[in-house]
Structure formats: C-alpha cells, structure tokens
Design a protein around this motif. Structure first.
Motif, mmCIF file in Angstrom:
data_model
loop_
_atom_site.group_PDB
_atom_site.id
_atom_site.type_symbol
_atom_site.label_atom_id
_atom_site.label_comp_id
_atom_site.label_asym_id
_atom_site.label_seq_id
_atom_site.Cartn_x
_atom_site.Cartn_y
_atom_site.Cartn_z
ATOM 1 N N GLY A 1 0.829 -1.209 0.000
ATOM 2 C CA GLY A 1 0.000 0.000 0.000
ATOM 3 C C GLY A 1 0.857 1.250 0.000
ATOM 4 O O GLY A 1 0.573 2.216 -0.710
ATOM 5 N N PHE A 2 1.937 1.221 0.777
ATOM 6 C CA PHE A 2 2.873 2.347 0.801
ATOM 7 C C PHE A 2 3.550 2.518 -0.562
ATOM 8 O O PHE A 2 3.673 3.637 -1.061
ATOM 9 N N TYR B 1 1.045 3.992 -2.938
ATOM 10 C CA TYR B 1 0.848 5.400 -2.627
ATOM 11 C C TYR B 1 1.987 6.247 -3.188
ATOM 12 O O TYR B 1 1.760 7.318 -3.760
ATOM 13 N N LYS B 2 3.224 5.773 -3.034
ATOM 14 C CA LYS B 2 4.391 6.522 -3.501
ATOM 15 C C LYS B 2 4.507 6.538 -5.025
ATOM 16 O O LYS B 2 4.866 7.553 -5.610
ATOM 17 N N GLY C 1 2.029 5.378 -7.390
ATOM 18 C CA GLY C 1 0.791 5.599 -8.129
ATOM 19 C C GLY C 1 0.559 4.562 -9.219
ATOM 20 O O GLY C 1 -0.421 4.655 -9.955
ATOM 21 N N THR D 1 -1.922 -4.674 -3.203
ATOM 22 C CA THR D 1 -2.617 -3.936 -2.147
ATOM 23 C C THR D 1 -4.086 -4.342 -2.088
ATOM 24 O O THR D 1 -4.614 -4.635 -1.012
#
Length: 103
Positions: free
Chosen positions: A69-70, A73-74, A76, A85
């Motif tokens: 997930g991180f 997020y970073k 995209g 995720t």
C-alpha cells in the motif's frame, strides 16, 4: 475445508515476485515474493486444517497490505503494488471476518 482462496493469494504473491525478477532482474522482488508467498501458503494450510487458526494468514495479509500500500501510494502505479494492495486488503478482510466470526 481447504482454503483455496488463501492458496490462490499465496500463488499470486509468489508469482509476482518471480515476474519481478524475470522482467526487471530484481532479486529483492524474487526474495520478497517467494518469502511472503510461502508464508501465505503456510497460513492457508493452517486455516485449511483449523478454520480458527488465521493468525499467520492474517498477519501476512496485513503486512503486505501495509508494505505494498505504501509502495502504491508513492508510485501511483497499479501494477504490481496496487494489485497486491487490493488483494491483500481483501485477504485481510476475509481472515479478519473469519477471526471475528469464530470468537
């Protein structure tokens, strides 16, 4: 009852690591994919033997949800981080429900 969904999740995680290695030469992807895939398969095996035994499977799903997930997020980018995720979220929700339902 056999946890086919858990085994499919573990296979997908391991396959993702292998594909990351083949496409980009990333030994980290290979190591992480195989490690988490094997741990997820171990968790699915434990759930298959006793439906109340979701600890390993739930932990692996939550860890991958956080890590990937991180990364999603970073970066995209949906592939592969976003896909893992989403699958990890579904897996964690499923095992969390099983855990909640059993107690």
């Amino acid at each position: 009852m056999t946890d086919y969904i858990g085994y499919a999740y573990s296979f997908t995680v391991a396959l993702g690591g292998i594909i990351g290695f083949v496409k980009a030469g990333s030994t980290m992807s290979l190591a992480a994919g195989l490690t988490f895939g094997c741990l997820a398969a171990f968790g699915a095996n434990r759930v298959s033997k006793n439906s109340k035994n979701v600890g390993v499977a739930l932990t692996v799903s939550v860890l991958l949800l956080g890590l990937m997930g991180f990364r999603f997020y970073k970066s995209g980018k949906f592939m592969p981080a976003g896909l893992v995720t989403v699958l990890s979220l579904l897996s964690a929700a499923r095992y969390g429900y099983i855990c909640y339902d059993n107690y």
